[in-house]
Design a protein around this motif. Sequence first.
Motif, short mmCIF file in Angstrom:
data_model
loop_
_atom_site.label_atom_id
_atom_site.label_comp_id
_atom_site.label_asym_id
_atom_site.label_seq_id
_atom_site.Cartn_x
_atom_site.Cartn_y
_atom_site.Cartn_z
N LYS A 109 -9.64 0.79 -8.38
CA LYS A 109 -9.97 2.21 -8.41
C LYS A 109 -8.69 3.06 -8.53
CE LYS A 109 -13.36 5.12 -6.17
NZ LYS A 109 -14.12 5.36 -4.95
N GLN A 110 -7.66 2.66 -7.77
CA GLN A 110 -6.40 3.39 -7.84
C GLN A 110 -5.73 3.19 -9.19
OE1 GLN A 110 -6.69 5.47 -5.88
NE2 GLN A 110 -5.81 5.17 -3.86
N SER A 157 1.64 1.57 3.69
CA SER A 157 1.06 2.85 3.29
C SER A 157 -0.27 2.65 2.57
CB SER A 157 2.02 3.61 2.38
OG SER A 157 3.12 4.08 3.13
N PHE A 158 -0.37 1.58 1.80
CA PHE A 158 -1.63 1.27 1.13
C PHE A 158 -2.67 0.77 2.13
CE2 PHE A 158 -4.52 -1.36 -1.51
CZ PHE A 158 -4.89 -0.41 -2.45
N TRP A 159 -2.23 0.05 3.17
CA TRP A 159 -3.18 -0.39 4.21
C TRP A 159 -3.78 0.82 4.90
CZ3 TRP A 159 0.76 -4.12 6.96
CH2 TRP A 159 0.98 -5.24 6.15
N TRP A 160 -2.91 1.83 5.23
CA TRP A 160 -3.40 2.98 6.01
C TRP A 160 -4.27 3.90 5.15
CZ3 TRP A 160 -2.22 -0.21 9.12
CH2 TRP A 160 -0.96 -0.51 9.64
N PHE A 165 -3.40 6.95 -1.13
CA PHE A 165 -2.11 6.52 -1.67
C PHE A 165 -2.37 5.53 -2.81
CE2 PHE A 165 1.50 3.38 -1.28
CZ PHE A 165 2.42 4.18 -1.96
N LEU A 166 -1.77 5.78 -3.96
CA LEU A 166 -2.08 4.95 -5.13
C LEU A 166 -1.64 3.50 -4.98
CD1 LEU A 166 -1.16 7.54 -7.90
CD2 LEU A 166 -3.41 6.48 -7.59
N GLY A 167 -0.58 3.29 -4.23
CA GLY A 167 -0.07 1.92 -4.06
C GLY A 167 0.91 1.58 -5.17
N CYS A 202 4.76 6.80 -0.15
CA CYS A 202 5.74 5.71 -0.25
C CYS A 202 6.88 6.00 0.69
CB CYS A 202 6.26 5.58 -1.68
SG CYS A 202 7.64 4.42 -1.80
N ARG A 203 7.20 5.04 1.58
CA ARG A 203 8.27 5.21 2.55
C ARG A 203 9.50 4.37 2.18
NH1 ARG A 203 6.10 8.79 3.92
NH2 ARG A 203 4.38 9.10 5.35
#
Lengths: 234, 124
Positions: A109-110, A157-160, A165-167, A202-203
Amino acid sequence: MLVSIYRYNPETDTQPRMQDYEITLPEGKDLMVLDVLQMVKEQDVTLAYRRSCREGVCGSDGMNINGKNGLACITHVSSVVKNNKLVLRPLPGLPVIRDLVVDMSAFYKQYERVKPYLQNDEPPPAIERLQSPEDRAKLDGLYECILCACCSTSCPSFWWNPDKFLGPAALLQAYRFLADSRDTKTQERLSDLEDPFSVFRCRGIMNCVSVCPKGLNPTRAIGHIRDMLLERAV
Amino acid sequence: MGMVTNVTSLGRNGVYDWLVQRVSAVVMLAWFLFVGGFIATHGDLQFIEWRALFAQIWMKVFTLAALVSLLAHAWIGMWTISTDYLTRLSLGSSATFVRLVFQLICFAILLVYFVWAVQILWSI
């Protein structure tokens, strides 16, 4: 060698469990993890996993191998096994369909959201849209992604925020089309990315870079997107 | 995309939040280095010198800038933490309520600090 595999069949199991198998590796050969899975499958036909090309091109057999995401077909057993033990789990952060098979809908989807195709509103030339060798070179390190999801599913960030967040995988593709000299929708693409979630979650953890089986660098691509957004904003 | 762009933080835009976070960090660093340097170069620091420093208008402005930077930085940070961890994925259907309460508490604390600090600064 002890092989411990995550097992879960939602039709019969109330909870996932780890199941152990004893595998005798042939002498003098360094097998791939996928070969080991095949040997387990011969012992236990109920084990489910995805696989197809067995050479790191199709991206089907992404899984968590001794704690690190990778493609089973191109990961040497010797490179991951510690204390004669191999632990296989499904890719983290995605719903498990069965055993090592995950539901990749959120991931796709992302990918769909970044419009991963060339958009050009100029009339098409008679033969093809040409590109200089220099412009073509800008796509190196971007187009090679096989969508195995090893990167996005290793990203906290993708997990949360898998819905916002596009990942790394989708962002690598977002930049692949931002960087393409033939694409004319750059501004629209950037407008779709400037919210606080899509790119900016993104961190710089760089798990994506450390796990990518194709050796790509999504963090760098995300940095380029941020530079483009910043240039437009100030 | 609508869902994502409607929910925004301080700059109402990810680019500005990102920029505010970095610029505010630089302002805070400058202030702490300056004040740290002042303390280090005034071995036997007395109240009178300390007061004289903050009595100057440029120091009030500099301190206010550092304060606003701190509050903006903290707000963006706390908002980000709340939207990372206090989500529907982790808390279920009560997530929005919990997040709102958390953000309101953060906002109230930052507001109190702001008013209080301005009052202290301009009382000198």
